[in-house]
Enzyme design. Structure first.
Site, mmCIF file in Angstrom:
data_model
loop_
_atom_site.group_PDB
_atom_site.id
_atom_site.type_symbol
_atom_site.label_atom_id
_atom_site.label_comp_id
_atom_site.label_asym_id
_atom_site.label_seq_id
_atom_site.Cartn_x
_atom_site.Cartn_y
_atom_site.Cartn_z
ATOM 1 N N LYS A 1 -33.373 21.315 -5.785
ATOM 2 C CA LYS A 1 -32.216 21.230 -6.909
ATOM 3 C C LYS A 1 -31.060 20.966 -6.464
ATOM 4 C CE LYS A 1 -29.941 24.364 -8.289
ATOM 5 N NZ LYS A 1 -30.218 25.399 -9.032
ATOM 6 N N SER B 1 -39.291 33.914 -1.554
ATOM 7 C CA SER B 1 -38.077 34.414 -0.674
ATOM 8 C C SER B 1 -38.240 35.981 -0.601
ATOM 9 C CB SER B 1 -36.720 34.034 -1.636
ATOM 10 O OG SER B 1 -36.554 32.815 -2.031
ATOM 11 N N GLY B 2 -38.536 36.861 -1.558
ATOM 12 C CA GLY B 2 -38.839 38.213 -1.325
ATOM 13 C C GLY B 2 -39.934 38.676 -0.367
ATOM 14 N N HIS C 1 -1.782 26.716 -0.434
ATOM 15 C CA HIS C 1 -1.453 25.693 -1.163
ATOM 16 C C HIS C 1 -1.799 24.377 -0.461
ATOM 17 C CE1 HIS C 1 0.728 23.736 -4.408
ATOM 18 N NE2 HIS C 1 1.536 22.940 -3.565
ATOM 19 N N TYR D 1 -29.755 28.175 -17.470
ATOM 20 C CA TYR D 1 -29.606 27.556 -16.125
ATOM 21 C C TYR D 1 -30.336 26.421 -15.763
ATOM 22 C CZ TYR D 1 -28.107 32.194 -13.868
ATOM 23 O OH TYR D 1 -27.454 33.211 -13.701
ATOM 24 N N GLU E 1 -28.681 22.449 -15.583
ATOM 25 C CA GLU E 1 -28.448 21.965 -14.099
ATOM 26 C C GLU E 1 -29.155 20.472 -14.125
ATOM 27 O OE1 GLU E 1 -27.865 25.867 -11.470
ATOM 28 O OE2 GLU E 1 -30.052 24.938 -11.342
ATOM 29 N N GLY F 1 -37.149 29.157 -20.226
ATOM 30 C CA GLY F 1 -37.162 30.454 -19.338
ATOM 31 C C GLY F 1 -38.325 30.463 -18.600
ATOM 32 N N ARG G 1 -36.054 42.824 2.065
ATOM 33 C CA ARG G 1 -35.834 43.469 3.221
ATOM 34 C C ARG G 1 -35.480 45.079 3.177
ATOM 35 N NH1 ARG G 1 -31.177 39.095 4.692
ATOM 36 N NH2 ARG G 1 -32.639 37.388 5.377
ATOM 37 N N GLU H 1 -5.964 28.873 -5.347
ATOM 38 C CA GLU H 1 -4.781 29.798 -5.203
ATOM 39 C C GLU H 1 -4.290 30.531 -6.499
ATOM 40 O OE1 GLU H 1 -1.069 27.317 -4.575
ATOM 41 O OE2 GLU H 1 -2.288 25.795 -4.681
ATOM 42 N N CYS I 1 -33.872 26.361 -5.944
ATOM 43 C CA CYS I 1 -32.838 26.280 -5.614
ATOM 44 C C CYS I 1 -32.619 25.109 -4.677
ATOM 45 C CB CYS I 1 -32.465 27.452 -4.795
ATOM 46 S SG CYS I 1 -33.091 28.931 -5.535
ATOM 47 N N THR J 1 -40.662 29.447 -4.899
ATOM 48 C CA THR J 1 -39.718 28.926 -6.076
ATOM 49 C C THR J 1 -38.612 28.393 -5.296
ATOM 50 O OG1 THR J 1 -40.495 30.314 -7.683
ATOM 51 C CG2 THR J 1 -38.667 29.031 -8.405
ATOM 52 N N CYS J 2 -37.811 29.110 -4.722
ATOM 53 C CA CYS J 2 -36.417 28.800 -4.521
ATOM 54 C C CYS J 2 -36.584 27.612 -3.434
ATOM 55 C CB CYS J 2 -35.920 29.948 -3.321
ATOM 56 S SG CYS J 2 -34.341 29.337 -2.630
#
Ligand code: NDP
Length: 454
Positions: A50, A14-15, A442, A183, A187, A267, A323, A447, A47, A41-42
């Site tokens: 998953k 991603s980066g 509602h 995490y 998950e 981890g 970025r 709410e 992500c 990884t993502c």
């Protein structure tokens, strides 16, 4: 010295992808080096696959509990091989999309393992034959190689899976031991359980998701999904051995467990070893590369983003770091990454989402007497006709002196979508009074965030 490129990015996650694309869009001559599929990884083993599995688990859970709505869904079956095949196809599609957008931007892709030979040069190695495929040089090098799962140092550890292995399976196991309470462990415990696998979860502490607001982890532990999971707390795994086709785990209590498979989710750590960085003597921050506000390492031409630096290891953070790096060094925009109020979610069923300070952290910073808590817990309307009714919980942490909202936490369906929007308000410095004067929509779950009075 003449360099072949203005920027070489090592690692197409991603980066790295965000930095390469942004720098190329400014006209820089960019190359990217990747040893696996483009996406990191993502996209490849995190992500995206998953979350697709979470959707499968949610669908199954909804079907299993839809009798009260008049739907006859008893006896439906789940074919894990179909899900796993479809997930892999989607991951390949996304990887190819990234590849084509890189080529549209004229970013050169080098397939292989990048290894530093000087501060401006890399060798590209074939991971199978170890042959040098290429030598490339660049004015600037960005390291964005991401993380790898941490392994426990115990006998038989190689028999266990890490989360990477789950995405390569042909079928889900009938039973699994999941080690860890973070995490990934939570998950996958939720995905597997809701899709029919018998799950045992081993945690070394007392509770799941340490570091999150305590009310969130309590809600998760009380939820129907986690009630069906055998959680063994205050215990460590001592060894693993194969017994016939299954795996036998020995715990530090001496107890033994027999399951089809074991997932270790204790981890992740930076994947720096293959880069041959030692001779560059880059400053480290523990096991992470030390960087300044500009993501610059102690070598002015070498930069780092993502899971190899000590910042929240989350996809949107890595993308923004990539970025901002490109904006600063290839367009002189003088930007900084905003690390305040980063929203986080754990995609269990229901999901946990949070932004800002937990109650405990707020009290540590501002003292107990200055913190006011607003909280509500109820059965959402969507669960009215369900047999097993999961509750939802919404919580606001407020600074009494300034009325500023310091944290919002939610356990419940679509909480990640709600908390993402609330993170805008927290970033803008919203007060509790501003929550109170906002009209409710509602009937919704969210709410309650604007109708809570202590
Ligand atoms: P986490 O840091 O979330 O959790 C690690 C878990 O392993 C904790 O429960 C920890 O226990 C336990 N643990 C650590 N060492 C040991 C040990 N030696 N023996 C037994 N238990 C141990 O890591 P994950 O691997 O789950 O995820 C890695 C990172 O990936 C996350 O921190 C997050 O940044 C990212 N991620 C984000 C996701 C998302 O945004 N939804 C999803 C998946 C990953 P203790 O609590 O006692 O320390």
């Amino acid at each position: 010295m003449e360099f072949q490129f203005d920027l070489i990015v090592v690692g197409a996650g991603s980066g790295g992808l965000a930095a390469a694309k942004r720098a190329a869009s400014y006209g820089a001559k960019v190359a990217i080096v990747e040893v696996n599929k483009i996406g990191g990884t993502c996209v490849i083993r995190g992500c995206v696959p998953k979350k697709l599995m979470v959707y499968a688990a949610k669908s199954k859970k909804n079907m299993d509990s839809s009798e009260g709505y008049g739907l006859k869904s008893k006896g439906i079956s789940f074919e894990s091989n179909i899900l796993l095949k479809n997930v892999r196809e989607e991951v390949s599609r996304l990887s190819n999309l990234h590849r084509s957008s890189l080529s549209k931007l004229n970013v050169t892709i080098f397939e292989g393992l990048g290894r530093f030979i000087t501060q401006n040069e890399l060798e590209i190695i074939c991971p199978k034959t170890k042959k040098i495929l290429n030598k490339v040089s660049s004015k600037k090098i960005l390291i964005s190689v991401g993380g790898i799962p941490k392994k426990l140092n115990i006998p038989g550890i190689d028999l266990a899976w890490t989360s990477d292995d789950i995405f390569e399976l042909d079928r889900f196991p009938e039973s699994i031991l999941i080690v860890g309470g973070g995490y990934i462990a939570c998950e996958f415990a939720s995905i597997f359980r809701n899709l029919g696998t018998e799950v045992t979860q081993l945690i070394r502490g007392q509770h799941l998701l340490n570091g999150f607001d305590k009310d969130l982890s309590s809600c998760l532990e009380e939820s129907p999904t986690f009630n069906e999971i055998n959680i063994i707390s205050n215990t460590q795994l001592n060894s693993i051995k194969r017994v016939n086709g299954d795996l036998e785990s020995t715990l530090d209590s001496g107890d033994k467990l027999l399951t089809n498979n074991i997932l270790i989710a204790t981890g992740r750590e930076p994947n720096l070893l293959p880069l041959n960085l030692e001779f560059l003597k880059l400053k480290m921050d523990g096991q992470y590369l030390d960087v300044n506000e500009l993501n610059q390492t102690s070598n002015a031409n070498i930069f780092a983003v993502g899971d190899i630096i000590k910042r929240p290891n989350l996809t949107p953070v890595a993308i923004e770091q990539g970025r901002v790096f490109a904006d600063n060094f290839f367009n002189d925009l003088k930007r900084k990454v905003n690390y305040e109020n980063i929203p986080k979610a754990v995609f269990t069923i229901p999901e946990i989402s949070t932004v800002g300070l937990s109650e405990k952290r707020a009290k540590e910073i501002y003292s107990e007497k200055n913190i006011r808590i607003f909280k509500c817990k109820f059965t959402p309307m969507s669960n009215t006709f369900k047999e097993k009714k999961s509750k939802c919980m919404l919580k606001i942490v407020v600074n009494k002196l300034t009325d500023k909202v310091l944290g919002c936490h939610m356990f419940g369906e679509t909480s990640s979508e709600i908390i993402q929007m609330l993170s805008i308000s927290l970033n803008a410095g919203i007060t509790k009074k501003e929550f109170d004067i906002t009209m409710a929509l509602h009937p919704t779950i969210s709410e309650e965030f604007v109708t809570m009075y202590s």
